[in-house]
Design a protein around this motif. Structure first.
Motif, mmCIF file in Angstrom:
data_model
loop_
_atom_site.group_PDB
_atom_site.id
_atom_site.type_symbol
_atom_site.label_atom_id
_atom_site.label_comp_id
_atom_site.label_asym_id
_atom_site.label_seq_id
_atom_site.Cartn_x
_atom_site.Cartn_y
_atom_site.Cartn_z
ATOM 1 N N SER A 219 9.745 3.990 2.024
ATOM 2 C CA SER A 219 11.093 4.540 1.776
ATOM 3 C C SER A 219 12.138 3.351 1.848
ATOM 4 O O SER A 219 13.098 3.391 1.070
ATOM 5 N N TYR A 220 11.966 2.267 2.766
ATOM 6 C CA TYR A 220 12.989 1.236 2.613
ATOM 7 C C TYR A 220 13.075 0.451 1.372
ATOM 8 O O TYR A 220 14.009 0.029 0.948
ATOM 9 N N LEU A 221 11.501 0.324 1.038
ATOM 10 C CA LEU A 221 11.376 -0.423 -0.240
ATOM 11 C C LEU A 221 12.073 0.154 -1.485
ATOM 12 O O LEU A 221 12.550 -0.477 -2.362
ATOM 13 N N THR A 222 12.008 1.419 -1.543
ATOM 14 C CA THR A 222 12.467 2.181 -2.508
ATOM 15 C C THR A 222 14.025 2.437 -2.469
ATOM 16 O O THR A 222 14.568 3.178 -3.272
ATOM 17 N N GLY A 223 14.600 2.187 -1.475
ATOM 18 C CA GLY A 223 16.088 2.212 -1.067
ATOM 19 C C GLY A 223 16.489 3.600 -0.730
ATOM 20 O O GLY A 223 17.763 3.645 -1.077
ATOM 21 N N SER B 228 8.867 -10.147 -3.079
ATOM 22 C CA SER B 228 7.817 -10.432 -2.447
ATOM 23 C C SER B 228 7.286 -9.458 -1.327
ATOM 24 O O SER B 228 6.218 -9.557 -0.789
ATOM 25 N N HIS B 229 8.343 -8.729 -0.886
ATOM 26 C CA HIS B 229 7.983 -7.582 0.067
ATOM 27 C C HIS B 229 7.837 -8.575 1.293
ATOM 28 O O HIS B 229 7.092 -7.994 2.287
ATOM 29 N N LYS C 66 2.822 -16.836 4.390
ATOM 30 C CA LYS C 66 1.121 -17.078 4.203
ATOM 31 C C LYS C 66 0.954 -18.119 3.308
ATOM 32 O O LYS C 66 1.187 -18.153 2.290
ATOM 33 N N THR C 67 -0.099 -18.861 3.648
ATOM 34 C CA THR C 67 -0.804 -19.972 2.953
ATOM 35 C C THR C 67 -2.065 -20.162 2.617
ATOM 36 O O THR C 67 -2.909 -19.161 3.138
ATOM 37 N N PRO D 70 3.056 -11.490 -9.389
ATOM 38 C CA PRO D 70 3.125 -11.413 -10.825
ATOM 39 C C PRO D 70 5.020 -11.207 -11.163
ATOM 40 O O PRO D 70 5.344 -11.460 -12.182
ATOM 41 N N SER D 71 5.681 -10.760 -10.177
ATOM 42 C CA SER D 71 7.023 -10.610 -10.475
ATOM 43 C C SER D 71 8.051 -11.728 -10.484
ATOM 44 O O SER D 71 9.085 -11.743 -10.938
ATOM 45 N N ARG D 72 7.389 -12.907 -9.841
ATOM 46 C CA ARG D 72 7.943 -14.033 -9.801
ATOM 47 C C ARG D 72 7.529 -15.245 -10.694
ATOM 48 O O ARG D 72 6.253 -15.397 -10.718
#
Length: 161
Positions: free
Chosen positions: A87-91, A111-112, A120-121, A143-145
């Motif tokens: 819910s928070y991610l979708t606004g 990147s969430h 994370k490495t 893939p989005s960046r």
């Protein structure tokens, strides 16, 4: 006597389910509604199943009821967390009376990831004096960046000419 105990547990469970249903109808936003549904709903369903196990007086039924109740108590908070995060991610907006939003300004929608948490490495093998170095997983796997070029040696400093 067994029927009375089972009936009392059943009524208490039904009361919790009623409180959860009223909370779903009356509470203002999805985040607060999730709280009512998971806490009171899980407790109510667990007590109703427990009443069924107490009423049957069979060890096999009671064991299945206990396993089912444990499963509900373990999965309900996880499901609520996932629903809240989605819910928070979708606004989905917070209620106007919300006093505090701990994620405001700390959440990267691409990147969430939360800001301030360790990155994370993963280790990548390279040729050079340092044969291993960390690369942020969000930079190499998302893939989005756009992907940054991976350095192959020591960092070069601009020379002042």
């Amino acid at each position: 006597m067994n029927d009375i105990v089972a009936g009392v547990i059943l009524m208490i469970g039904a009361l919790f389910c009623l409180v959860a249903a009223i909370g779903l109808v009356r509470l203002p936003d999805i985040y607060i509604r999730m709280h009512a549904a998971t806490k009171a709903g899980a407790l109510g369903a667990g007590m109703i199943m427990l009443a069924n196990g107490v009423h049957s007086l069979e060890l096999e039924v009671l064991l299945r009821v206990v396993i089912a109740v444990i499963f509900i108590f373990l999965t309900a908070p996880i499901a609520a967390h996932l629903l809240g995060r989605a819910s928070y991610l979708t606004g989905v907006p917070l209620w106007s009376g919300t006093v505090r939003n701990d994620l405001a300004g700390k959440y990267d929608p691409l990147s969430h990831d939360l800001a301030g948490l360790p990155v994370k490495t993963k280790k990548i093998k390279q040729d050079g004096p340092n044969d291993m170095f960390p690369v942020a997983a969000a930079e190499t796997l998302s893939p989005s960046r756009p992907k940054d070029p991976v350095p192959t040696g020591p960092a070069k400093t601009p020379s002042a000419e």
